[in-house]
Motif scaffolding. Structure first.
Motif, PDB file in Angstrom:
ATOM      1  N   UNK A  12       0.829  -1.353   0.002  1.00 47.38           N
ATOM      2  CA  UNK A  12      -0.024  -0.010  -0.019  1.00 47.38           C
ATOM      3  C   UNK A  12       0.741   1.204  -0.015  1.00 47.38           C
ATOM      4  N   UNK A  13       2.103   1.335   0.782  1.00 46.20           N
ATOM      5  CA  UNK A  13       2.816   2.502   1.030  1.00 46.20           C
ATOM      6  C   UNK A  13       3.469   2.704  -0.301  1.00 46.20           C
ATOM      7  N   UNK A  14       3.666   1.728  -1.078  1.00 42.53           N
ATOM      8  CA  UNK A  14       4.698   1.849  -2.426  1.00 42.53           C
ATOM      9  C   UNK A  14       3.588   2.454  -3.262  1.00 42.53           C
ATOM     10  N   UNK A  16       0.994   4.370  -2.916  1.00 42.99           N
ATOM     11  CA  UNK A  16       0.729   5.761  -2.453  1.00 42.99           C
ATOM     12  C   UNK A  16       1.849   6.633  -3.209  1.00 42.99           C
ATOM     13  N   UNK A  17       3.004   6.096  -2.820  1.00 36.20           N
ATOM     14  CA  UNK A  17       4.047   6.775  -3.257  1.00 36.20           C
ATOM     15  C   UNK A  17       4.176   6.948  -4.891  1.00 36.20           C
ATOM     16  N   UNK A  18       4.050   6.041  -5.625  1.00 36.87           N
ATOM     17  CA  UNK A  18       4.050   5.840  -6.954  1.00 36.87           C
ATOM     18  C   UNK A  18       2.718   7.004  -7.543  1.00 36.87           C
ATOM     19  N   UNK A  19       1.699   6.385  -7.024  1.00 41.29           N
ATOM     20  CA  UNK A  19       0.652   7.398  -7.496  1.00 41.29           C
ATOM     21  C   UNK A  19       0.924   8.900  -7.191  1.00 41.29           C
ATOM     22  N   UNK A  20       1.505   9.262  -6.380  1.00 41.19           N
ATOM     23  CA  UNK A  20       1.447  10.547  -5.912  1.00 41.19           C
ATOM     24  C   UNK A  20       2.749  11.239  -6.823  1.00 41.19           C
ATOM     25  N   UNK A  21       3.610  10.541  -7.055  1.00 42.55           N
ATOM     26  CA  UNK A  21       4.715  11.068  -8.043  1.00 42.55           C
ATOM     27  C   UNK A  21       4.175  11.073  -9.440  1.00 42.55           C
ATOM     28  N   UNK A 174       8.473  10.432   6.165  1.00 43.36           N
ATOM     29  CA  UNK A 174       8.898  10.495   4.833  1.00 43.36           C
ATOM     30  C   UNK A 174       8.250  10.311   3.716  1.00 43.36           C
ATOM     31  N   UNK A 175       7.218   8.898   3.843  1.00 38.32           N
ATOM     32  CA  UNK A 175       6.429   8.525   2.811  1.00 38.32           C
ATOM     33  C   UNK A 175       5.524   9.667   2.517  1.00 38.32           C
ATOM     34  N   UNK A 176       5.019  10.140   3.489  1.00 38.04           N
ATOM     35  CA  UNK A 176       3.771  10.904   3.284  1.00 38.04           C
ATOM     36  C   UNK A 176       4.218  12.231   2.562  1.00 38.04           C
ATOM     37  N   UNK A 177       5.358  12.523   3.088  1.00 40.30           N
ATOM     38  CA  UNK A 177       6.059  13.995   2.464  1.00 40.30           C
ATOM     39  C   UNK A 177       6.498  13.750   1.028  1.00 40.30           C
ATOM     40  N   UNK A 178       6.789  12.655   0.789  1.00 39.45           N
ATOM     41  CA  UNK A 178       7.334  12.293  -0.705  1.00 39.45           C
ATOM     42  C   UNK A 178       6.090  12.620  -1.633  1.00 39.45           C
ATOM     43  N   UNK A 179       4.971  11.840  -1.445  1.00 43.07           N
ATOM     44  CA  UNK A 179       3.792  12.059  -2.542  1.00 43.07           C
ATOM     45  C   UNK A 179       3.198  13.553  -2.288  1.00 43.07           C
TER      46      UNK A 179
END
Length: 587
Positions: A12-14, A16-21, A174-179
């Protein structure tokens, strides 16, 4: 947690990160980053609003309320439904017509001169830093309590002498801030939709498991009645006994407190006309109709769908976890105790998703103040789009760091919630009146905001003047603030005709308070004040009829359930007729 649960969480975390980017490509300037280019549908904006309020702390907060005060304790947050109804049926189209980027920027549309500039700057600073950071810390506090309750971390020192809890908070941050930094509001609202669905599914899974463990609803209700705590199953903090009303002392809700919930809190709080994150979503919609739809989607999801999922778990925890000393932790404790692998992983993912939806919104919203209302307005008025986008990303990181620090200095979610309400009370009535009365000026709003913040902080934190009864505290904050802002309003001159006429042309505000100015500039209001008041009352009938009727049926209180259902149907029919009449007569 089993290995499969960790796999679900990491996946799930990965994702979310990919979608945000991926969504970051939509951002070409400040409007894209903070209001999604004003292209959101009402459904997406409303779902994002609901996801924002469905944080990891909310099921814990409700469990704490029910465990300590009973079912009626939920009026502490149910009462805000009155303000949210006003947002959906009254203020949503007004905000969308204003066309501003933030509610702080709105002050220089409504007011003029140096006072408006000071108000905009101070408001942006207070909302972006102390108020917003407390809110972010509030969510991180809940995350800390959940991960420790689930046994994911122990709270003991790990690498570099820092506890494993702090390390985990840092990784999630860090994950939240990335996306969020990369994707802006587009990333926030799209991931919010996914996070909302996950959070609802997770809440349903825990509720079903808790009911099954308690032997079903009939068995649960029977066991709760045997505890001799009538407040647990009472929708209000009183019951009818021996021919009269008996106040339920076990609810821990005094008469002044309950009165303040319904008669003061919702209109005195700084969110009386919407609230920053919700205003951001309404400003990001395509048009006024979509802004209004967003408000209704939020009302249905926030109050009618998910309220009772949380309440069922909280009631079951009273029976299933009688030795639980911190009732806020009963929600994750039941998940660990009752759920098998995969199901537990799904619930953990849902809680993390709820957390991320709230924090991503808060940092993006707070960054909009720091970038648009402070940096651009006062430091770099000629800053270009790329520069503002960079400042927005940097301030997003800053806010998240401050929020993590805030989370490490408190232990009670309920206490932090009441502090947030206290320091935000006082200015609400001014925020409402400024839409309907030309005489409200910048000095009045500034005085109300500063006085409410100061008195709320003093009466909540300082032992010498602290007021423990929440209802009396709210009344004192509101009363003192009223004296201060009314004095400021009378002593300061009204806004200039030029400023007021500009506002009337842009927003077309309703009500007799603007009649003279509307006539002067030749503007006709889209709706009359009586029509708006009628719609407000009927919409409240829909909301609270549905909320209390659903709960009453669930608790096998059939008379109250049918009464709530009848109120819901009647108000829906009358509201439809009112909308049709307004459409036929509107210019």
């Amino acid at each position: 947690m089993a290995a499969i649960d960790w796999v679900l969480l990491i996946a799930y975390l990965v994702m979310t990160l990919v979608l945000g980017l991926w969504l970051a490509r939509r951002n070409r300037g400040e409007d894209d980053y903070f209001v999604a280019g004003r292209r959101l549908s009402g459904w997406l904006a409303g779902a994002s609003m609901a996801a924002t309020t469905f944080s990891i702390d909310t099921p814990l907060y409700v469990a704490g309320l029910v465990g300590s005060r009973g079912l009626a304790g939920n009026w502490e947050w149910w009462s805000f439904g009155l303000a949210h109804v006003a947002m959906a049926v009254v203020f949503a189209p007004l905000w969308r017509r204003s066309g501003v980027l933030t509610d702080a920027a709105f002050t220089e549309l409504r007011y003029g001169g140096a006072a408006a500039a000071w108000l905009r700057g101070i408001k942006a600073f207070l909302l972006a830093l102390p108020v917003n950071c407390i809110g972010i810390g509030y969510a991180f506090l809940a995350l800390r309590k959940v991960v420790e309750a689930l046994g994911i971390v122990s709270g003991q020192p790990a690498a570099l002498g820092i506890t494993d809890t702090v390390w985990l908070l840092a990784v999630v941050a860090l994950l939240v801030i990335s996306y969020t930094v990369a994707g802006g509001l587009w990333a926030v609202v799209v991931t919010d939709l996914i996070q909302l669905l996950l959070a609802l599914v997770g809440a349903l899974v825990v509720a079903v498991a808790a009911l099954r463990a308690a032997g079903g609803m009939d068995a649960l209700l029977s066991q709760l009645q045997d505890l001799g705590r009538p407040e647990l199953l009472s929708l209000v903090p009183w019951n009818w006994q021996d021919g009269g009303i008996r106040w339920l002392e076990g609810a821990g809700i005094s008469v002044p407190m309950f009165t303040a919930y319904l008669a003061v809190q919702w209109w005195s709080f700084r969110r009386s006309d919407g609230g920053g994150e919700f205003i951001q979503r309404m400003l990001a919609t395509r048009d006024e109709q979509q802004a209004r739809l967003a408000g209704w989607v939020f009302l249905v999801v926030n109050y009618l769908i998910r309220s009772w999922l949380w309440v069922v778990v909280a009631l079951a925890a009273v029976v299933l976890l009688p030795e639980q000393t911190d009732s806020e932790l009963s929600y994750p404790a039941l998940a660990v105790q009752l759920l098998p692998p995969v199901a537990l992983g799904l619930v953990v993912v849902s809680l993390v998703a709820a957390f991320m939806s709230t924090v991503s919104t808060s940092v993006n919203w707070g960054a909009s103040y720091l970038t648009h209302d402070l940096y651009q307005r006062f430091l770099r008025p000629r800053a270009g789009s790329r520069e503002l986008l960079l400042i927005g990303q940097l301030t997003t990181v800053l806010l998240l760091l401050l929020g993590v620090i805030t989370a490490l200095v408190s232990d009670s979610i309920g206490t932090v919630f009441r502090l947030v309400i206290a320091i935000g009370s006082g200015p609400g009535v001014v925020l409402v009146l400024r839409w309907f009365w030309w005489r409200v000026n910048a000095a009045a709003e500034l005085a109300a905001m500063l006085c409410g913040f100061g008195v709320g902080l003093l009466t909540s934190v300082i032992p010498l003047v602290r007021i423990d009864d929440y209802g009396i505290r709210l009344t004192v904050i509101t009363g003192v603030s009223a004296v201060v802002w009314l004095t400021a309003l009378l002593l300061a001159p009204p806004e200039s005709d030029e400023v007021l006429e500009r506002f009337v042309r842009q927003v077309r505000p309703p009500g007799p308070g603007w009649a003279r100015l509307r006539q002067r500039v030749g503007v006709t209001p889209l709706e009359t004040l009586p029509a708006l008041l009628r719609r407000f009352l009927l919409a409240n009938g829909v909301l609270f009829g549905g909320l209390l009727g659903t709960g009453a049926f669930l608790l096998h209180q059939h008379l109250a359930g049918w009464s709530g259902l009848a109120l819901l149907v009647l108000c829906v029919l009358l509201l439809r007729r009112s909308n049709q009449q307004n459409a036929a007569t509107s210019p």
